[in-house]
Design a protein around this motif. Structure first.
Motif, PDB file in Angstrom:
ATOM      1  N   VAL A  18       0.832  -1.206   0.000  1.00  0.00           N
ATOM      2  CA  VAL A  18       0.000   0.000   0.000  1.00  0.00           C
ATOM      3  C   VAL A  18       0.864   1.252   0.000  1.00  0.00           C
ATOM      4  N   ASP A  22       1.494   4.403  -2.869  1.00  0.00           N
ATOM      5  CA  ASP A  22       1.534   5.826  -2.529  1.00  0.00           C
ATOM      6  C   ASP A  22       2.815   6.470  -3.036  1.00  0.00           C
ATOM      7  N   TRP A  41      -9.013   9.017  -0.628  1.00  0.00           N
ATOM      8  CA  TRP A  41      -7.892   8.298  -0.042  1.00  0.00           C
ATOM      9  C   TRP A  41      -8.024   8.202   1.480  1.00  0.00           C
ATOM     10  N   TYR A  45      -8.251   4.691   3.648  1.00  0.00           N
ATOM     11  CA  TYR A  45      -7.354   4.277   4.736  1.00  0.00           C
ATOM     12  C   TYR A  45      -8.106   4.075   6.049  1.00  0.00           C
ATOM     13  N   LEU A  48      -9.876   0.832   5.748  1.00  0.00           N
ATOM     14  CA  LEU A  48      -8.944  -0.292   5.943  1.00  0.00           C
ATOM     15  C   LEU A  48      -8.724  -0.575   7.423  1.00  0.00           C
ATOM     16  N   TYR A  76      -3.673   8.047  15.993  1.00  0.00           N
ATOM     17  CA  TYR A  76      -4.150   8.922  14.921  1.00  0.00           C
ATOM     18  C   TYR A  76      -4.209  10.366  15.402  1.00  0.00           C
ATOM     19  N   PHE A 234      -1.504   2.133  10.656  1.00  0.00           N
ATOM     20  CA  PHE A 234      -2.788   2.645  10.175  1.00  0.00           C
ATOM     21  C   PHE A 234      -3.006   4.102  10.580  1.00  0.00           C
ATOM     22  N   MET A 237      -1.094   6.140   7.942  1.00  0.00           N
ATOM     23  CA  MET A 237      -1.584   6.052   6.562  1.00  0.00           C
ATOM     24  C   MET A 237      -2.635   7.130   6.283  1.00  0.00           C
ATOM     25  N   GLY A 238      -2.530   7.752   5.152  1.00  0.00           N
ATOM     26  CA  GLY A 238      -3.518   8.751   4.762  1.00  0.00           C
ATOM     27  C   GLY A 238      -3.278  10.137   5.326  1.00  0.00           C
TER      28      GLY A 238
END
Length: 333
Positions: A18, A22, A41, A45, A48, A76, A234, A237-238
């Motif tokens: 992944v 990117d 996007w 993410y 996911l 996050y 995770f 990501m994004g």
């Protein structure tokens, strides 16, 4: 939680794939994504991560799924705060908009590498020395106090460290970013470093500081290395797309630091209580645990973190809205 080697390998291969996609998108076509592209996007993410948590639930049970979701949400939130500092760095060094995606992606990859190293070190420490939770807990409470003293987010949150000042003074730096490379050769044959190198030093040292905060925080939620690692991945990501999706909203989250301070302090206290409950230090209670120390369940941790971040976000948006109205009234518009 017993995670077979093949699951580790499959997870790593999938996540690297992944990230590689990117990287290829950035490398082939550096650009500022549209709101639609960025939103797609980010949704992908987040979806996911939700699906991964559901998979954990189906294969390992609700307890571990709750640990993953709580850890992912905490990481996050810390990553968004990290992103805010990236915004300040890029503004401070006037990074062109079309190169900001590249800066963000490199920053995220550096963060992954640093957090991976700290996760491995942290897992080894807690396996051998349970008392390390006393240190983790104290560090998180100290970090929370530092965040509160810092107050609202502003450009003073980023100060050039010793390494950046040395690089600017000792290295021959060009005045232009050019095509985004770290160095260029002039017409006279002299090699100069571009401002992109200084930006990367600033991004890298910022990632290191945030890794020091994030790893004790996630270990305060789960001790499973697999969940610690995946929650971190995770959470990162994004972020590149989230930067362009939120735009000016990041600067309106004026109480984000306060909310994060409460979250980190809560996790720090949770870690300290757990250290007391499982105490093995001979000079404390003859090496026995303090049974009066409560163990905070994961569902309560999730509620506290969700509630705190929700209140901090709502309060930030309300304050920003009031401040804008005052500015409009003051300007006579």
């Amino acid at each position: 939680m017993n995670v077979p080697v093949w699951v580790w390998v499959a997870t790593l291969v999938a996540l690297v794939a992944v990230l590689a996609v990117d990287l290829l998108i950035i490398g082939r076509r550096p650009h500022e994504p549209s709101m639609k592209e960025a939103g797609t996007w980010v949704g992908f993410y987040v979806g996911l991560a939700v699906l991964f948590g559901a998979g954990v639930w189906a294969t390992a049970g609700g307890q571990y799924a709750g640990e993953f979701y709580t850890g992912w949400l905490t990481e996050y939130s810390l990553s968004v705060d990290n992103l805010f500092v990236f915004v300040i760095i890029m503004a401070r060094f006037a990074v062109p908009r079309h190169l900001q995606q590249k800066v963000l992606l490199i920053g995220i990859v550096l963060a992954l590498l640093m957090r991976g190293a700290f996760i491995a070190a942290g897992a080894a420490l807690i396996t051998q020395f349970s008392w390390v939770f006393y240190i983790f807990g104290a560090f998180l409470v100290y970090t929370a106090i530092t965040l509160v003293k810092g107050g609202e987010n502003d450009e003073d949150d980023f100060k050039e460290n010793l390494l950046i000042r040395w690089a600017k003074r000792a290295l021959p730096i060009s005045s232009s970013f050019g095509d985004g490379r770290f160095s260029v050769v002039t017409e006279t044959g002299k090699r100069l470093f571009t401002p992109m190198l200084i930006v990367m030093i600033a991004i890298g040292t910022t990632d290191l500081i945030f890794a020091l905060d994030s790893i004790p925080a996630i270990f305060g939620i789960t001790k499973e290395p697999y969940l610690v690692f995946t929650a971190n991945v995770f959470a990162l990501m994004g972020l590149r797309q989230l930067f362009f999706l939120l735009g000016g909203l990041l600067q309106r989250l004026v109480y984000l630091n306060i909310g994060l301070a409460v979250v980190l302090a809560f996790i720090g206290v949770k870690l300290f209580l757990e250290a007391l409950h499982t105490n093995t230090l001979s000079f404390l209670n003859d090496g026995h645990g303090f049974h009066w120390a409560p163990e905070i369940p994961i569902w309560l941790s999730l509620l506290v973190i969700l509630g705190t971040l929700g209140i901090a976000t709502a309060a930030s948006l309300i304050k920003s809205s009031r401040d804008r109205k005052k500015e409009l009234i003051g300007s006579g518009n």
